[in-house]
Motif scaffolding. Structure first.
Motif, PDB file in Angstrom:
ATOM      1  N   LEU A 205      69.099  21.307  65.384  1.00  0.00           N
ATOM      2  CA  LEU A 205      68.444  20.851  64.148  1.00  0.00           C
ATOM      3  C   LEU A 205      69.426  20.634  62.999  1.00  0.00           C
ATOM      4  CD1 LEU A 205      65.489  20.293  63.473  1.00  0.00           C
ATOM      5  CD2 LEU A 205      65.341  22.629  62.554  1.00  0.00           C
ATOM      6  N   MET A 206      70.201  21.664  62.669  1.00  0.00           N
ATOM      7  CA  MET A 206      71.120  21.532  61.533  1.00  0.00           C
ATOM      8  C   MET A 206      72.348  20.703  61.884  1.00  0.00           C
ATOM      9  SD  MET A 206      70.787  25.060  59.364  1.00  0.00           S
ATOM     10  CE  MET A 206      71.723  24.461  57.966  1.00  0.00           C
ATOM     11  N   GLY A 207      72.580  20.505  63.171  1.00  0.00           N
ATOM     12  CA  GLY A 207      73.652  19.606  63.597  1.00  0.00           C
ATOM     13  C   GLY A 207      73.261  18.144  63.515  1.00  0.00           C
ATOM     14  N   GLY A 208      71.975  17.882  63.235  1.00  0.00           N
ATOM     15  CA  GLY A 208      71.515  16.502  63.090  1.00  0.00           C
ATOM     16  C   GLY A 208      71.068  15.852  64.387  1.00  0.00           C
ATOM     17  N   GLN A 209      70.824  16.663  65.426  1.00  0.00           N
ATOM     18  CA  GLN A 209      70.383  16.093  66.710  1.00  0.00           C
ATOM     19  C   GLN A 209      68.911  15.703  66.622  1.00  0.00           C
ATOM     20  OE1 GLN A 209      70.836  18.703  70.107  1.00  0.00           O
ATOM     21  NE2 GLN A 209      70.400  17.072  71.568  1.00  0.00           N
ATOM     22  N   THR A 210      68.623  14.433  66.928  1.00  0.00           N
ATOM     23  CA  THR A 210      67.234  13.955  66.870  1.00  0.00           C
ATOM     24  C   THR A 210      66.665  13.663  68.258  1.00  0.00           C
ATOM     25  OG1 THR A 210      67.943  11.667  66.557  1.00  0.00           O
ATOM     26  CG2 THR A 210      67.515  12.950  64.565  1.00  0.00           C
TER      27      THR A 210
END
Ligand code: 5GP
Ligand code: ZN
Length: 114
Positions: free
Chosen positions: A90-95
């Protein structure tokens, strides 16, 4: 994984612009490129993220990284350089929750990333 868009891309259920494929790896152009070259490199096997990898995936991780290098060469990026990114969680930006490397190049990259 039946509800995973990247599994559907590997299976051909969702169309993609393929740039590279071998027994373990599939690579295709990102739908919303953030650079002149933006390729996603994924394992054919569904693995959610780096966080779900372990010792049994060491060879696969190597194959994914070397695929990135090969594609960079095909795309003419080797001389001037390029970036390989993995967004994790989530905080790594994985969508999309199927492990992928982003290969981006063709413009100067900034640091730190957003
Ligand atoms: P993430 O944000 O998880 O690191 O990266 C997911 C990437 O997948 C995004 O850059 C997004 O543009 C790309 N993407 C999402 N859905 C599709 C799709 O259906 N086809 C392609 N080619 N790329 C997609
Ligand atoms: Zn998947």
């Amino acid at each position: 994984m039946s509800d995973c868009i990247f599994c559907k891309i590997v299976n051909g259920d969702i169309p993609s612009t393929k740039v590279y494929e071998n027994e373990y790896v599939y690579a295709f152009r990102d739908l919303e490129p953030v650079a002149p070259t933006h390729v996603l490199i994924i394992p054919k096997e569904h693995i959610q993220s780096l966080d779900y990898m372990n010792e049994s995936n060491i060879e696969l991780l190597g194959k994914l990284m070397l695929a990135a290098k090969e594609i960079a060469r095909f795309e003419g990026l080797s001389e001037n350089g390029y970036r390989v990114v993995n967004n994790n969680g989530l905080m790594g930006g994985q969508t999309v929750n199927h492990f992928h490397l982003h290969l981006v190049g063709g413009r100067s990259m900034q640091w730190p990333p957003g």
